[in-house]
Design an enzyme around this catalytic site. Structure first.
Site, mmCIF file in Angstrom:
data_model
loop_
_atom_site.group_PDB
_atom_site.id
_atom_site.type_symbol
_atom_site.label_atom_id
_atom_site.label_comp_id
_atom_site.label_asym_id
_atom_site.label_seq_id
_atom_site.Cartn_x
_atom_site.Cartn_y
_atom_site.Cartn_z
ATOM 1 N N PHE A 91 0.858 -1.187 0.000
ATOM 2 C CA PHE A 91 0.000 0.000 0.000
ATOM 3 C C PHE A 91 0.893 1.234 0.000
ATOM 4 C CE2 PHE A 91 -2.465 3.488 1.762
ATOM 5 C CZ PHE A 91 -3.563 3.453 0.920
ATOM 6 N N ASP B 48 9.355 2.558 1.619
ATOM 7 C CA ASP B 48 8.181 3.268 2.122
ATOM 8 C C ASP B 48 8.103 2.983 3.625
ATOM 9 O OD1 ASP B 48 5.667 3.992 3.017
ATOM 10 O OD2 ASP B 48 4.649 3.459 1.152
ATOM 11 N N LYS C 81 2.811 10.013 8.645
ATOM 12 C CA LYS C 81 2.181 9.472 9.851
ATOM 13 C C LYS C 81 2.784 10.004 11.167
ATOM 14 C CE LYS C 81 0.026 5.467 7.712
ATOM 15 N NZ LYS C 81 -1.381 5.566 7.977
HETATM 16 N N1 PLP Z 1 2.405 4.155 2.507
HETATM 17 C C1 PLP Z 1 2.103 3.382 3.552
HETATM 18 C C2 PLP Z 1 3.013 2.223 3.908
HETATM 19 C C3 PLP Z 1 0.956 3.631 4.298
HETATM 20 O O1 PLP Z 1 0.650 2.829 5.339
HETATM 21 C C4 PLP Z 1 0.131 4.728 3.945
HETATM 22 C C5 PLP Z 1 -1.111 5.013 4.690
HETATM 23 O O2 PLP Z 1 -1.690 4.165 5.314
HETATM 24 C C6 PLP Z 1 0.497 5.514 2.851
HETATM 25 C C7 PLP Z 1 1.639 5.205 2.161
HETATM 26 C C8 PLP Z 1 -0.341 6.682 2.420
HETATM 27 O O3 PLP Z 1 -0.254 7.725 3.342
HETATM 28 P P1 PLP Z 1 -1.349 8.894 3.336
HETATM 29 O O4 PLP Z 1 -2.647 8.287 3.714
HETATM 30 O O5 PLP Z 1 -0.829 9.870 4.368
HETATM 31 O O6 PLP Z 1 -1.358 9.489 1.972
#
Ligand code: PLP
Length: 389
Positions: free
Chosen positions: A123, A210, A243
């Site tokens: 994700f 990520d 986050k």
């Molecule tokens: N990458 C990861 C691993 C995530 O867990 C999330 C959100 O849950 C995102 C990207 C996307 O972040 P945002 O919701 O702040 O755009």
């Protein structure tokens, strides 16, 4: 727009690991606004810093130098061992910056169709490029045509990455999560990141992590890649954060080092709000507290005791397939879909999440006390037994 189907509750205030609704009912928060409020709700030091900053200067734009952004950038790059950082306002934006950086890096090498290896069940966000990178058809369906330039392999499979690099000369980068969060708290083998690092070095590719969910102490280290650092250096070329970095104030960051740090030049990327004084002041305060109170060690210790306690509370219970975790990313996998548990727990005053249909996901705040953790184990274990029974 109806993009969410929210639970029938609205919170009026929070304190530490607790939220309170309009009727005064209290809820133990074991999800932290999806891994965001690691230092708890209404953290007094962050509240004070924000009030002070709001009364001083909130926003100027990146047309001007921003002292607090420079300060945060220095701090963050020093903690992470990286060289430069771009600030946005969310995780998806941080990943967009990483994807753009990888494409620019590829064009710099003369590759006309730069392609990034991504994984199944990943994700990375909900913008067009990040949902295209995401390995979940539910997130993509209806939004075709997807952004091209991603090549998908199974997670935790380095042989697949190696084969893909060998067969596709357009590959410029590998993008993975150190632990998959939304995908079901999937923890790869010990050598996964180390081998990706070696493959990227050997083939002149960018290793991009990520760390939006895993970063800033969540897994028991500052960053998820540091778990493998004992044996070897798994530091990525590009790393994204969001986050917990702002504890609830929107901020995202794309960090880069070495050759990757020089790719973005004036005019290649931008954001009106990104790295504004208010968000940077919040993040600096977060980093100060994380460092001073050794929150990485606390997340590791609390995660370990939670895992042990869940293991003993649920041992031998038929229907519990697996209990796993790294620091305060914990997954309890059942043998059946269990989304209904979220509403049942809510009624009991406990906030949890279910992802990948069958995985109860816990992302408690790092400031959760031992007593609160015991309450979490007792309440949730009873709910699970009842649900399965
Ligand atoms: N990458 C990861 C691993 C995530 O867990 C999330 C959100 O849950 C995102 C990207 C996307 O972040 P945002 O919701 O702040 O755009």
């Amino acid at each position: 727009m109806k993009t969410y189907r929210p639970l029938p509750v609205s919170f009026a205030r929070g304190i530490g690991a607790w939220l309170e609704d309009n009727t005064g009912k209290r809820y133990l928060d074991a999800i932290s606004g999806i891994a965001v409020c690691s230092l708890g709700h209404a953290n007094p030091e962050i509240a004070e810093a924000l009030a002070d900053q709001a009364a001083t200067l909130i926003h100027t734009s990146n047309l001007y130098q921003i002292g607090l952004q420079q300060q945060l950038g220095n701090r963050l790059t020093q903690i992470a061992g990286m060289d430069r950082v771009f600030f946005g306002n969310s995780g998806a934006e941080a990943n967009e910056a990483a994807i753009k950086l990888a494409r620019l890096y590829g064009h710099g090498k003369g590759i006309a169709n730069p392609t990034i290896i991504v994984t199944e069940n990943s994700f990375h966000g909900r913008t067009m490029a990040t949902l295209s990178a995401t390995g979940n058809p539910k997130i993509q369906t209806g939004f075709e045509p997807l952004v091209s330039g991603f090549s998908r392999v199974p997670y935790n499979d380095v042989a697949a990455i190696e084969a893909r690099i060998a067969e596709d000369k357009n590959i410029v980068a590998v993008l993975v999560e150190p632990v998959q969060g939304e995908g079901g708290v999937n923890i790869p083998g010990n050598d996964y990141l180390k081998t990706i690092r070696e493959l990227c070095d050997k083939n002149d590719l960018l290793m991009m992590l990520d760390e939006i969910q895993t970063g800033i102490c969540r897994t028991g280290r500052w960053f998820g890649f540091e778990h493998e650092n004992a044996q070897s250096d798994c530091r990525p070329d590009v790393m994204t954060l969001a986050k917990s970095l702002g504890n609830g104030v929107p901020i995202g960051a794309c960090l880069a080092r070495g050759k990757a740090a020089e790719v973005m030049q004036p005019g290649t990327h931008g954001s009106t709000y990104g790295g504004n004084p208010l968000a940077c002041r919040a993040a600096i305060t977060v980093l100060d507290i994380m460092e001073r109170d050794n929150m990485a060690a606390r997340a590791a210790a609390l995660g370990e005791s939670l895992l042990a306690d869940f293991n003993s509370a649920l041992s031998g219970i038929e229907g519990v397939s697996n209990i796993r975790g790294k620091g305060l990313m914990i997954g309890i996998e059942l043998d059946r879909p269990c989304a209904d548990l979220v509403g049942i727990a809510l009624e009991q005053g406990l906030l949890i999440n279910v992802t990948a249909d069958k995985v109860i996901r816990l992302l408690p705040p790092i400031i959760m006390t031992d007593d609160e953790a015991r309450q979490l184990v007792d309440t949730l274990s009873a709910l699970i037994k009842n649900f399965l029974g």
